[in-house]
Scaffold this motif. Sequence first.
Motif, PDB file in Angstrom:
ATOM      1  N   ARG A  49     -37.094  37.112  13.431  1.00  0.00           N
ATOM      2  CA  ARG A  49     -38.027  38.203  13.658  1.00  0.00           C
ATOM      3  C   ARG A  49     -37.786  39.248  12.573  1.00  0.00           C
ATOM      4  NH1 ARG A  49     -39.694  38.372  19.358  1.00  0.00           N
ATOM      5  NH2 ARG A  49     -40.385  40.512  18.898  1.00  0.00           N
ATOM      6  N   THR A  52     -34.772  41.149  13.133  1.00  0.00           N
ATOM      7  CA  THR A  52     -33.461  40.505  12.918  1.00  0.00           C
ATOM      8  C   THR A  52     -33.312  40.064  11.469  1.00  0.00           C
ATOM      9  OG1 THR A  52     -34.329  38.322  13.593  1.00  0.00           O
ATOM     10  CG2 THR A  52     -33.363  39.709  15.318  1.00  0.00           C
ATOM     11  N   GLN A  83     -35.555  44.791  20.028  1.00  0.00           N
ATOM     12  CA  GLN A  83     -35.120  43.531  19.432  1.00  0.00           C
ATOM     13  C   GLN A  83     -34.298  43.731  18.152  1.00  0.00           C
ATOM     14  OE1 GLN A  83     -35.602  40.441  20.664  1.00  0.00           O
ATOM     15  NE2 GLN A  83     -36.700  41.176  22.468  1.00  0.00           N
TER      16      GLN A  83
END
Length: 303
Positions: A49, A52, A83
């Motif tokens: 992602r 990340t 996230q």
Amino acid sequence: MSIALIAGTGGLPPHLAGSLMVQGRTPIICEMHGFASEVEGDFARVDFRIETLGSLLKTLQSLDVTQVCMAGAVQRPDVDPSQIDPLTAPMVPRLMAAMAKGDDGTLREIVAIFEEHGLAVVAAHEIAPELLPIAGVHTMTAPPDLNADIAVALAALVEMGHADQGQAMLVRAGQVIAREDARGTEAMLRDFWQPLESRGGAGDPLAALVEGVVDLVGDAADWLSGKEDVPAVTANGAILYKAPKPNQILSVDMPLIGPDTAMQAAEAGVAGIVIPAGKVIVLDLPQVVAILNAQDMFLQVLP
């Protein structure tokens, strides 16, 4: 020394994966969450992602990756703060500042981050040079004198660069009748879509008369309203011009056309496609040429 393919959607990533395999280099396929690629086969794969990104970089380093190639279409994802992982958190202010500058600014920053982590960014055409066709007319049909249309297209491209949006346009008789927006080239062409069998040609006087009346009314309405770039009812006789905006990063964001583009242009009634040499990827050139030849259209690659 290994290479990672940051693979988006479309036909370019599978082509590059095949080219690398022929060269004896098996790429690691990295796919962003929500944008699965069309690369098939038993490749090592890494899902990631944007939240990340730091972890992705660490993973690539652990796999002895020294080069990355970014290819394929990916829309800017929505960022979920929950996230973001610890390795990416320090990059967030930098990425947010880059995103505020638009897509070009974001890509420049991402390239810089990869290079700072020891990963050289390789362009798609460096892996597969055949993706860049030589200058000239590649079809049986030759274009007319397009100097006036090209001049108008180049001026419009500068304006589109200031807005950081779009790489393609439709030009006819020295006027831009449509510009690519965030929806992409396909959507721009589909605004003019018409069944191929319904496009009256020189042998259909009634169709030619109707088309002439429609164009005349449309042009008059545009003149009275003072509007520019108002789509005509058809794109018949227009050229599709596609090229990178000024200062576009060609190593990771080179414009592309392919068989789908050729078919969509044909369905829109476009007379032909014009691109600059060395600055636009043509995916499956023989198929593109075959489609255009079948519709008496042209492909001109400008020097």
